[in-house]
Each structure stands twice: as C-alpha cells, then as structure tokens.
Design an enzyme around this catalytic site. Structure first.
Site, PDB file in Angstrom:
ATOM      1  N   ASP A   1       0.850  -1.186   0.000  1.00 56.34           N
ATOM      2  CA  ASP A   1       0.000   0.000   0.000  1.00 56.34           C
ATOM      3  C   ASP A   1       0.887   1.238   0.000  1.00 56.34           C
ATOM      4  O   ASP A   1       1.576   1.518   0.962  1.00 56.34           O
ATOM      5  CB  ASP A   1      -0.911   0.008   1.227  1.00 56.34           C
ATOM      6  CG  ASP A   1      -1.904   1.164   1.223  1.00 56.34           C
ATOM      7  OD1 ASP A   1      -1.586   2.234   0.669  1.00 56.34           O
ATOM      8  OD2 ASP A   1      -2.984   0.988   1.787  1.00 56.34           O
TER       9      ASP A   1
ATOM     10  N   HIS B   1      -0.342   7.737   4.440  1.00 57.62           N
ATOM     11  CA  HIS B   1       0.297   7.002   5.521  1.00 57.62           C
ATOM     12  C   HIS B   1       1.777   7.324   5.686  1.00 57.62           C
ATOM     13  O   HIS B   1       2.415   6.782   6.595  1.00 57.62           O
ATOM     14  CB  HIS B   1       0.111   5.506   5.306  1.00 57.62           C
ATOM     15  CG  HIS B   1      -1.313   5.127   5.081  1.00 57.62           C
ATOM     16  ND1 HIS B   1      -2.295   5.321   6.031  1.00 57.62           N
ATOM     17  CD2 HIS B   1      -1.949   4.606   3.999  1.00 57.62           C
ATOM     18  CE1 HIS B   1      -3.461   4.914   5.550  1.00 57.62           C
ATOM     19  NE2 HIS B   1      -3.289   4.486   4.325  1.00 57.62           N
TER      20      HIS B   1
ATOM     21  N   ILE C   1      -1.446   8.880   9.015  1.00 59.74           N
ATOM     22  CA  ILE C   1      -2.213   7.943   9.840  1.00 59.74           C
ATOM     23  C   ILE C   1      -1.868   6.506   9.459  1.00 59.74           C
ATOM     24  O   ILE C   1      -1.297   6.252   8.393  1.00 59.74           O
ATOM     25  CB  ILE C   1      -3.731   8.185   9.688  1.00 59.74           C
ATOM     26  CG1 ILE C   1      -4.178   7.984   8.241  1.00 59.74           C
ATOM     27  CG2 ILE C   1      -4.093   9.571  10.201  1.00 59.74           C
ATOM     28  CD1 ILE C   1      -5.688   8.022   8.037  1.00 59.74           C
TER      29      ILE C   1
ATOM     30  N   GLY D   1      -5.763   1.345   7.650  1.00 54.69           N
ATOM     31  CA  GLY D   1      -6.907   0.725   8.300  1.00 54.69           C
ATOM     32  C   GLY D   1      -6.733  -0.775   8.473  1.00 54.69           C
ATOM     33  O   GLY D   1      -7.067  -1.332   9.520  1.00 54.69           O
TER      34      GLY D   1
END
Length: 113
Positions: free
Chosen positions: A16, A21, A36, A39
């Site tokens: 990813d 991120h 962040i 998920g």
C-alpha cells in the site's frame, strides 16, 4: 497496545503506497495533523490483541473476525482494547486513550473455532 512510530512505513511493505500514511504534507491536505496508520493494519492489531491475550496466541482458534473502522490510529500512540465474552464470542472496541478514548475500531467480534 503500543503502535510503533514506524508502523505505517513498515506496513507499506505489504504494497500500500498511499501517501496518506507516509507524507505529512499529503496527510495535512487530507485534514490530518500527520500521517495515519493503514486501516487494515489497525484491523490486524485488534485481532492480534485478542488472539495473543485471550487465545494463547493460537491463530488456529479463530473461526472468524470482523470490526468496523470508526477512527484513525496515529503511529506511535498506544491503543486500548476493551474485550468481553458474549454468547461464546469475543466482542469489543479499540480506542486511543491519549485522544480522549477516541474509538478506532468498533463492533469488534471474534468467533473462536
């Protein structure tokens, strides 16, 4: 549950490459103070907490696992898992105590095998 400050960068090894991120400027443009955590990584942290603490680390005891994304995790913070047993399942919620117990995963449900 401590989350490594480098966790989002390490999780990128899964493929990813979303800059949300890893890039502070991109995260700020999206409305976040800083990058962040992914998920799916948060989801895995929740499952691992249950398996490690309530199933003696035995992943073979997991029949199913699910949760709802309810907030974000900031790499470097510590999470709290509140888990209880109900009708033979582990039910719970993950929150971030340093942010007034902001819920990051709700509807956590692990069905033991």
């Amino acid at each position: 549950i401590p989350v490594s400050p480098q966790q989002a960068l390490l999780y990128r090894l899964c493929g990813d490459r979303n800059p949300l991120h890893s890039d502070p400027a991109f995260a700020a443009a999206a409305g976040f103070d800083r990058p962040i955590l992914h998920g799916l990584c948060t989801y895995g942290i929740g499952c691992k907490a249950i398996v490690d603490n309530l199933l003696d680390g035995d992943v073979a005891q997991v029949a199913s696992y699910g949760a709802r994304f309810a907030g974000v995790v900031i790499p470097g913070e510590t999470l709290q898992a509140n888990i209880w047993k109900e009708d033979g399942k582990f039910i719970g919620v993950l929150s971030a105590p340093s942010r007034d117990n902001a819920v990051v995963l709700s509807g956590v449900e692990l069905v033991p095998a």
